[in-house]
Enzyme design. Sequence first.
Site, PDB file in Angstrom:
ATOM      1  N   GLN A 194       0.861  -1.189   0.000  1.00  0.00           N
ATOM      2  CA  GLN A 194       0.000   0.000   0.000  1.00  0.00           C
ATOM      3  C   GLN A 194       0.892   1.233   0.000  1.00  0.00           C
ATOM      4  O   GLN A 194       1.765   1.384   0.854  1.00  0.00           O
ATOM      5  CB  GLN A 194      -0.930   0.021   1.218  1.00  0.00           C
ATOM      6  CG  GLN A 194      -1.918   1.182   1.183  1.00  0.00           C
ATOM      7  CD  GLN A 194      -2.901   1.177   2.350  1.00  0.00           C
ATOM      8  OE1 GLN A 194      -2.750   0.428   3.307  1.00  0.00           O
ATOM      9  NE2 GLN A 194      -3.902   2.030   2.257  1.00  0.00           N
TER      10      GLN A 194
ATOM     11  N   HIS B  33      -8.659   1.712  -1.234  1.00  0.00           N
ATOM     12  CA  HIS B  33      -8.845   1.615  -2.682  1.00  0.00           C
ATOM     13  C   HIS B  33      -8.712   0.179  -3.155  1.00  0.00           C
ATOM     14  O   HIS B  33      -8.074  -0.652  -2.505  1.00  0.00           O
ATOM     15  CB  HIS B  33      -7.885   2.524  -3.446  1.00  0.00           C
ATOM     16  CG  HIS B  33      -6.429   2.249  -3.240  1.00  0.00           C
ATOM     17  ND1 HIS B  33      -5.755   2.592  -2.078  1.00  0.00           N
ATOM     18  CD2 HIS B  33      -5.507   1.693  -4.052  1.00  0.00           C
ATOM     19  CE1 HIS B  33      -4.479   2.258  -2.194  1.00  0.00           C
ATOM     20  NE2 HIS B  33      -4.308   1.702  -3.380  1.00  0.00           N
TER      21      HIS B  33
END
Length: 137
Positions: A95, A101
């Site tokens: 990430q 997301h």
Amino acid sequence: MSENCIFCGIVAGTIPSTRVAETDRAIAFMDINPGTTGHLLVVPREHSTDLRDAAPEDLTAATLLAQSLVSRVIDRLEGATGANLLSCIGSDAWQSVFHTHLHVIPRYPNDPLVLPWTPHPGDLDEIKTISEKLAQA
């Protein structure tokens, strides 16, 4: 909104993006560092760090939008035969933007994208022990 979050800026329209789809709770836009041609990102409009922190209705909206985009990717992108749906949680899991997301990554025969995981048989006793830990309420 988080002041220093690039995805919050995209949601607000202060950072440019190439939007593909949106709902009242989520938006989808093209990834500017694509793993393959057509790589999309789907984000809830409301800021949260990752799916552990996201409101259930935001996570549902983002997932449903990603689901519709997987179908579009396979149906509309020439040569796409599948897709990966990926959520990275934490820097050790790749990430890099800390706003919940989902990646929708079109897959093509012989495309260059290789994830660093190579499946191999696990230890069945260890798998059973871990499943017991995870199944506990």
